[in-house]
Design a protein around this motif. Structure first.
Motif, PDB file in Angstrom:
ATOM      1  N   ASP A 145       0.839  -1.206   0.000  1.00  0.00           N
ATOM      2  CA  ASP A 145       0.000   0.000   0.000  1.00  0.00           C
ATOM      3  C   ASP A 145       0.869   1.250   0.000  1.00  0.00           C
ATOM      4  O   ASP A 145       0.606   2.198  -0.759  1.00  0.00           O
ATOM      5  CB  ASP A 145      -0.918  -0.007   1.223  1.00  0.00           C
ATOM      6  CG  ASP A 145      -1.749   1.259   1.324  1.00  0.00           C
ATOM      7  OD1 ASP A 145      -2.624   1.470   0.458  1.00  0.00           O
ATOM      8  OD2 ASP A 145      -1.506   2.058   2.252  1.00  0.00           O
ATOM      9  N   ALA A 146       1.902   1.264   0.833  1.00  0.00           N
ATOM     10  CA  ALA A 146       2.791   2.432   0.882  1.00  0.00           C
ATOM     11  C   ALA A 146       3.554   2.582  -0.435  1.00  0.00           C
ATOM     12  O   ALA A 146       3.748   3.704  -0.926  1.00  0.00           O
ATOM     13  CB  ALA A 146       3.764   2.300   2.052  1.00  0.00           C
ATOM     14  N   MET A 147       3.967   1.483  -1.032  1.00  0.00           N
ATOM     15  CA  MET A 147       4.652   1.561  -2.321  1.00  0.00           C
ATOM     16  C   MET A 147       3.734   2.130  -3.396  1.00  0.00           C
ATOM     17  O   MET A 147       4.151   2.970  -4.210  1.00  0.00           O
ATOM     18  CB  MET A 147       5.159   0.174  -2.733  1.00  0.00           C
ATOM     19  CG  MET A 147       6.280  -0.359  -1.849  1.00  0.00           C
ATOM     20  SD  MET A 147       6.893  -1.985  -2.377  1.00  0.00           S
ATOM     21  CE  MET A 147       7.881  -1.506  -3.807  1.00  0.00           C
ATOM     22  N   ARG A 148       2.481   1.697  -3.403  1.00  0.00           N
ATOM     23  CA  ARG A 148       1.525   2.227  -4.390  1.00  0.00           C
ATOM     24  C   ARG A 148       1.302   3.720  -4.185  1.00  0.00           C
ATOM     25  O   ARG A 148       1.219   4.484  -5.154  1.00  0.00           O
ATOM     26  CB  ARG A 148       0.195   1.482  -4.278  1.00  0.00           C
ATOM     27  CG  ARG A 148       0.243   0.046  -4.747  1.00  0.00           C
ATOM     28  CD  ARG A 148      -1.155  -0.535  -4.849  1.00  0.00           C
ATOM     29  NE  ARG A 148      -1.114  -1.986  -4.944  1.00  0.00           N
ATOM     30  CZ  ARG A 148      -1.313  -2.823  -3.943  1.00  0.00           C
ATOM     31  NH1 ARG A 148      -1.613  -2.340  -2.726  1.00  0.00           N
ATOM     32  NH2 ARG A 148      -1.247  -4.119  -4.119  1.00  0.00           N
ATOM     33  N   ARG A 149       1.235   4.141  -2.931  1.00  0.00           N
ATOM     34  CA  ARG A 149       1.027   5.564  -2.663  1.00  0.00           C
ATOM     35  C   ARG A 149       2.222   6.387  -3.123  1.00  0.00           C
ATOM     36  O   ARG A 149       2.072   7.508  -3.613  1.00  0.00           O
ATOM     37  CB  ARG A 149       0.734   5.765  -1.171  1.00  0.00           C
ATOM     38  CG  ARG A 149      -0.626   5.194  -0.774  1.00  0.00           C
ATOM     39  CD  ARG A 149      -0.790   5.030   0.721  1.00  0.00           C
ATOM     40  NE  ARG A 149      -1.006   6.287   1.396  1.00  0.00           N
ATOM     41  CZ  ARG A 149      -1.215   6.382   2.718  1.00  0.00           C
ATOM     42  NH1 ARG A 149      -1.230   5.282   3.467  1.00  0.00           N
ATOM     43  NH2 ARG A 149      -1.402   7.564   3.275  1.00  0.00           N
ATOM     44  N   GLY A 150       3.412   5.822  -2.991  1.00  0.00           N
ATOM     45  CA  GLY A 150       4.593   6.493  -3.520  1.00  0.00           C
ATOM     46  C   GLY A 150       4.540   6.597  -5.025  1.00  0.00           C
ATOM     47  O   GLY A 150       4.843   7.652  -5.603  1.00  0.00           O
ATOM     48  N   ALA A 151       4.130   5.520  -5.683  1.00  0.00           N
ATOM     49  CA  ALA A 151       4.035   5.523  -7.144  1.00  0.00           C
ATOM     50  C   ALA A 151       2.988   6.523  -7.621  1.00  0.00           C
ATOM     51  O   ALA A 151       3.197   7.237  -8.608  1.00  0.00           O
ATOM     52  CB  ALA A 151       3.707   4.118  -7.647  1.00  0.00           C
ATOM     53  N   GLU A 152       1.874   6.590  -6.931  1.00  0.00           N
ATOM     54  CA  GLU A 152       0.783   7.479  -7.338  1.00  0.00           C
ATOM     55  C   GLU A 152       1.151   8.949  -7.199  1.00  0.00           C
ATOM     56  O   GLU A 152       0.561   9.808  -7.862  1.00  0.00           O
ATOM     57  CB  GLU A 152      -0.466   7.172  -6.502  1.00  0.00           C
ATOM     58  CG  GLU A 152      -1.114   5.827  -6.851  1.00  0.00           C
ATOM     59  CD  GLU A 152      -2.093   5.342  -5.794  1.00  0.00           C
ATOM     60  OE1 GLU A 152      -2.253   6.055  -4.754  1.00  0.00           O
ATOM     61  OE2 GLU A 152      -2.665   4.252  -5.975  1.00  0.00           O
ATOM     62  N   ALA A 153       2.131   9.254  -6.354  1.00  0.00           N
ATOM     63  CA  ALA A 153       2.513  10.653  -6.124  1.00  0.00           C
ATOM     64  C   ALA A 153       3.409  11.208  -7.224  1.00  0.00           C
ATOM     65  O   ALA A 153       3.616  12.423  -7.301  1.00  0.00           O
ATOM     66  CB  ALA A 153       3.219  10.777  -4.770  1.00  0.00           C
ATOM     67  N   VAL A 154       3.941  10.356  -8.092  1.00  0.00           N
ATOM     68  CA  VAL A 154       4.875  10.799  -9.121  1.00  0.00           C
ATOM     69  C   VAL A 154       4.138  11.578 -10.207  1.00  0.00           C
ATOM     70  O   VAL A 154       3.115  11.137 -10.731  1.00  0.00           O
ATOM     71  CB  VAL A 154       5.617   9.595  -9.739  1.00  0.00           C
ATOM     72  CG1 VAL A 154       6.512  10.040 -10.900  1.00  0.00           C
ATOM     73  CG2 VAL A 154       6.451   8.886  -8.672  1.00  0.00           C
ATOM     74  N   ASP A 155       4.675  12.740 -10.540  1.00  0.00           N
ATOM     75  CA  ASP A 155       4.132  13.591 -11.601  1.00  0.00           C
ATOM     76  C   ASP A 155       4.575  13.030 -12.951  1.00  0.00           C
ATOM     77  O   ASP A 155       5.758  13.033 -13.281  1.00  0.00           O
ATOM     78  CB  ASP A 155       4.658  15.018 -11.416  1.00  0.00           C
ATOM     79  CG  ASP A 155       4.171  15.985 -12.481  1.00  0.00           C
ATOM     80  OD1 ASP A 155       3.497  15.554 -13.439  1.00  0.00           O
ATOM     81  OD2 ASP A 155       4.478  17.184 -12.358  1.00  0.00           O
ATOM     82  N   LYS A 156       3.628  12.564 -13.724  1.00  0.00           N
ATOM     83  CA  LYS A 156       3.951  11.938 -15.012  1.00  0.00           C
ATOM     84  C   LYS A 156       4.564  12.919 -16.010  1.00  0.00           C
ATOM     85  O   LYS A 156       5.181  12.504 -16.993  1.00  0.00           O
ATOM     86  CB  LYS A 156       2.698  11.294 -15.609  1.00  0.00           C
ATOM     87  CG  LYS A 156       2.191  10.086 -14.824  1.00  0.00           C
ATOM     88  CD  LYS A 156       0.923   9.517 -15.431  1.00  0.00           C
ATOM     89  CE  LYS A 156       0.533   8.197 -14.772  1.00  0.00           C
ATOM     90  NZ  LYS A 156       0.361   8.307 -13.328  1.00  0.00           N
ATOM     91  N   GLY A 157       4.417  14.210 -15.773  1.00  0.00           N
ATOM     92  CA  GLY A 157       4.956  15.202 -16.689  1.00  0.00           C
ATOM     93  C   GLY A 157       6.322  15.737 -16.303  1.00  0.00           C
ATOM     94  O   GLY A 157       6.877  16.592 -16.999  1.00  0.00           O
ATOM     95  N   ALA A 158       6.886  15.224 -15.217  1.00  0.00           N
ATOM     96  CA  ALA A 158       8.192  15.715 -14.759  1.00  0.00           C
ATOM     97  C   ALA A 158       9.317  15.129 -15.600  1.00  0.00           C
ATOM     98  O   ALA A 158       9.213  14.020 -16.122  1.00  0.00           O
ATOM     99  CB  ALA A 158       8.400  15.372 -13.291  1.00  0.00           C
TER     100      ALA A 158
END
Length: 338
Positions: A145-158
């Motif tokens: 769950d914590a890993m998914r939350r980290g992944a979801e926070a990444v800005d795809k446009g960066a």
């Protein structure tokens, strides 16, 4: 959706490394050719040249650029604090998150001058992980769950991602992850952290030794569950998601690098898109960098965390790209390259 959205167990994550994007060889070759044509002796800009070529490979262009940089600071609390390993109460984690959000921390100032958009992700601060001397710090489900939350926070446009952390007690977590991943005595990995004295360092080492005795046979990602905090797991998730998106990552110091150690042990290719922003003053970081075959960009005697060293390294990376893209070639400048 992220690359981790459908992952249901930790053992599956190690397999992902085989199919992740790799740097573009043609862009690397073109970038190297451009470096040889610029008005300077070959290699005279040292690591600046290497970083420009590194970025070219991941952006798949000989002229890489950073239009958008993201900084993520993940915050978590730790059950191991019940063992007295930190002189500060865990309420400080909550208070520092508020300080980040109000713009009052060092990382806020560094992101402003380095040109990065800062986001702070607080991970269940009212629900610390478990004491790893009594059992695993997190269940497999909590880790995922914590890993998914980290992944979801990444800005795809960066075009680049800076990773940092905050969490009272997490220097002990970092030393435990490093020790479990690469061996050696706990004393070799333990530093002062947030103000511990020599007695505090000895206590940390003793506590980590008990944890190693309990969890020493875990798999690399099992080690993340056994010792890690939610912020360490979130850092791993963000690293994997950034790789899937071809976004280079700048890791911060000891705690952030140690968070990535289970990924490295699972498959070193997980970190091919990662740079380390600075070498921390924490004594275990030099040893950890050697074990992970990394060389930090900066060495300023810092040990703050927050992503502060990585944020400063972003300025160096920007300078590397400005030189790569903006310098004249010998032909353009009318300078002999003989």
């Amino acid at each position: 959706m992220t690359i981790l959205s459908d992952i249901s167990d930790l053992s599956t994550i190690a397999i992902l490394a085989r199919g992740l994007p790799v740097p573009d060889a043609a862009s690397i070759a073109e970038a190297k050719e451009r470096q040889m044509s610029l008005t300077k002796p070959p290699g005279s800009l040292g690591r600046l040249e290497e970083m420009a070529v590194f970025m070219a490979g991941w952006q798949r262009t000989a002229r890489p650029a950073i239009a958008r940089a993201q900084a993520l600071v993940f915050a978590g609390n730790h059950g191991i604090c019940a063992q007295g390993v930190n002189p500060f109460p865990q309420e400080v984690t909550v208070q520092m998150v508020a300080n980040f959000e109000a713009g009052g921390a060092a990382i806020n100032q560094i992101c402003r001058v380095s040109g990065a958009d800062l986001a702070v992700v607080a991970l269940d601060l009212d629900r610390p992980t478990q004491d790893f001397t009594a059992g695993p710090a997190m269940t497999e489900a909590e880790t995922l769950d914590a890993m998914r939350r980290g992944a979801e926070a990444v800005d795809k446009g960066a075009q680049v991602l800076i990773l940092g952390e905050m969490g009272i007690g997490n220097s002990t977590i970092a030393a435990a992850l490093a020790c479990a991943s690469f061996g050696g005595a706990p004393e070799e990995w333990v530093g002062r952290g947030t103000g511990s004295d020599e007695a505090g360092r000895a206590l940390k080492a003793e506590v980590i030794g008990r944890g190693i005795a309990l969890h020493g046979g875990a798999s690399p990602l099992g080690t993340l569950a056994a010792f890690g905090g939610r912020e360490q797991a979130a850092i791993c998730g963000a690293i994997i998601e950034a790789r899937a998106l071809r976004i280079p990552v700048i890791l911060d110091g000891f705690i952030c690098t140690a968070a990535a150690a289970p990924l490295y042990k699972a498959d070193p290719r997980f970190l091919d898109h990662c740079l380390v922003g600075h070498q921390s003053a924490e004594p275990g970081h030099r040893k950890l960098l050697a074990a992970m075959e990394q060389t930090a960009i900066l060495d300023l005697g810092m040990a703050l965390g927050e992503g502060s060293g990585a944020g400063l390294a972003l300025g160096v990376l920007r300078a590397a790209l400005e030189c790569h893209n903006g310098m004249a070639t010998f032909a353009e400048a009318g300078v002999s390259d003989a």
